[in-house]
Design an enzyme around this catalytic site. Structure first.
Site, PDB file in Angstrom:
ATOM      1  N   ASP A 151       0.841  -1.191   0.000  1.00  0.00           N
ATOM      2  CA  ASP A 151       0.000   0.000   0.000  1.00  0.00           C
ATOM      3  C   ASP A 151       0.881   1.247   0.000  1.00  0.00           C
ATOM      4  O   ASP A 151       1.928   1.282   0.643  1.00  0.00           O
ATOM      5  CB  ASP A 151      -0.923   0.018   1.230  1.00  0.00           C
ATOM      6  CG  ASP A 151      -0.175   0.158   2.541  1.00  0.00           C
ATOM      7  OD1 ASP A 151      -0.198   1.248   3.145  1.00  0.00           O
ATOM      8  OD2 ASP A 151       0.463  -0.828   2.969  1.00  0.00           O
ATOM      9  N   SER A 152       0.469   2.246  -0.780  1.00  0.00           N
ATOM     10  CA  SER A 152       1.150   3.536  -0.859  1.00  0.00           C
ATOM     11  C   SER A 152       2.616   3.323  -1.274  1.00  0.00           C
ATOM     12  O   SER A 152       2.880   2.756  -2.328  1.00  0.00           O
ATOM     13  CB  SER A 152       1.013   4.258   0.483  1.00  0.00           C
ATOM     14  OG  SER A 152       1.342   5.615   0.393  1.00  0.00           O
ATOM     15  N   ALA A 153       3.564   3.756  -0.445  1.00  0.00           N
ATOM     16  CA  ALA A 153       4.972   3.531  -0.787  1.00  0.00           C
ATOM     17  C   ALA A 153       5.263   2.053  -0.973  1.00  0.00           C
ATOM     18  O   ALA A 153       6.047   1.656  -1.845  1.00  0.00           O
ATOM     19  CB  ALA A 153       5.868   4.103   0.314  1.00  0.00           C
ATOM     20  N   PHE A 156      -2.267  -1.079  -3.693  1.00  0.00           N
ATOM     21  CA  PHE A 156      -3.224  -0.200  -3.037  1.00  0.00           C
ATOM     22  C   PHE A 156      -2.680   1.224  -3.067  1.00  0.00           C
ATOM     23  O   PHE A 156      -1.612   1.503  -2.520  1.00  0.00           O
ATOM     24  CB  PHE A 156      -3.422  -0.602  -1.574  1.00  0.00           C
ATOM     25  CG  PHE A 156      -4.017  -1.959  -1.342  1.00  0.00           C
ATOM     26  CD1 PHE A 156      -5.393  -2.139  -1.308  1.00  0.00           C
ATOM     27  CD2 PHE A 156      -3.200  -3.064  -1.115  1.00  0.00           C
ATOM     28  CE1 PHE A 156      -5.944  -3.385  -1.056  1.00  0.00           C
ATOM     29  CE2 PHE A 156      -3.745  -4.313  -0.860  1.00  0.00           C
ATOM     30  CZ  PHE A 156      -5.116  -4.474  -0.838  1.00  0.00           C
TER      31      PHE A 156
END
Length: 320
Positions: free
Chosen positions: A162-164, A190
């Site tokens: 998720d994200s990074a 994500f």
């Protein structure tokens, strides 16, 4: 997808709005520096109440690019040989750990019946780019080689984040293309960061960059500048997947891209999904209404959080 399609339709769910209010009452990460931000994030995420139960959780060591990395393995309650999901946590490449994203891993286990390994990769600013992508690639290769010994199906290996962490999952998948790494069954991203060169630009930043719904433009600039202080690195596909050539992206496995309606990174994910389709990658794109950045880890999840995990599980099963 047209950028106008990213306009939020449903209001931000009240549970998530309360979370934004609580976060805004705390110091902003750029104001306190990376060491304090790391500690604060761990404190913010330390909420053991109501954790989803899984069959077993155990400590694990996996290979990194320059030494062993700590990891956490989650086993499902199943007699079948489960798929393996190698998970990379979010946190702007600067904060976070498998502890801060414990719920994410547990929810994947329960929704998909998967064996999940969550990785503590090296963080900036102590370990700037490309430490993260190199660790991600090494960890995926190591776990793929050990999948059967760990009790997972070696023919069903997924990378996720998720994200990074989603950006690192993409980087790990890119590094394995053309037969130079393990064969992956799929990639789950994500709300990924996909273009470091355009932070602050576009409709999502224009709508939400002030931080009124969570992650802000100032946060993103701070994370980027700690992680990749040399602007020359921003065009590296491991840092900005959107900069990759179509032929390079075309070697990726089937990919699921998930974005949140109230998120500065919504356009990042939408543009990635469109570019993957142009590269003829089997791509599924899910834009979730009424939620913000980080919604998949919400302690008291709105219905959209759990339905998103169900969609992930359905997608994984559709791949065989």
């Amino acid at each position: 997808m047209a950028n106008s399609d990213l306009a939020a339709v449903e209001p931000l769910h009240p549970i998530l709005a309360e979370g934004v209010k609580a976060r805004r009452a705390r110091p902003a990460f750029p104001d306190i520096g990376p060491e304090a931000a790391k500690r604060l994030f761990e404190e913010m995420q330390a909420n053991p109440e109501g954790l989803p139960a899984v069959a077993e959780v155990e400590a694990l060591t996996v290979a990194g690019a320059e030494g062993a990395l700590e990891a956490r393995l989650y086993r499902p309650d199943t007699q079948a040989l489960p798929p393996l999901v190698v998970y990379f946590h979010g946190g702007g490449f600067v904060v976070g750990s498998f502890a801060t994203h414990d719920r994410n891993a547990r929810r994947i286990v329960n929704a998909a019946g998967a064996l999940v390994v969550s990785i503590n990769y090296r963080l900036a600013p102590e370990h700037p780019f490309p430490a993260g992508p190199l660790d991600a690639s090494a960890a995926v290769a190591d776990l793929a080689a050990r999948a059967e010994a760990l009790g997972a199906d070696p023919a069903r290996i997924f990378v996720a984040g998720d994200s990074a962490g989603a950006t690192l999952a993409i980087a790990a998948a890119l590094s394995g293309r053309d037969g130079r790494g393990p064969v992956l069954a799929g990639l789950i991203a994500f709300y990924p960061v996909t273009d470091m060169t355009t932070i602050g630009a576009g409709v999502s930043y224009e709508a939400f960059g002030d931080g009124s719904v969570g992650l802000s433009e100032a946060d993103m600039i701070w994370f980027r500048d700690l992680y990749a202080p040399d602007p020359a690195d921003w065009n590296d596909p491991r840092c900005s997947p959107l900069t990759a050539e179509l032929a390079e992206l075309g070697e990726l496995p089937p990919t699921l891209v998930i974005t949140a309606a109230y998120d500065v990174l919504a356009e990042d994910g939408a543009l990635l999904a469109a570019r993957l389709r142009s590269a003829e990658v089997a791509t599924t794109y899910l834009h979730v209404e009424g939620v913000n950045h980080g919604f998949i880890g919400a302690p008291n999840p709105p219905p959209a959080t759990l339905s998103t995990y169900e969609a992930v599980a359905d997608w994984m099963k559709s791949l065989g």
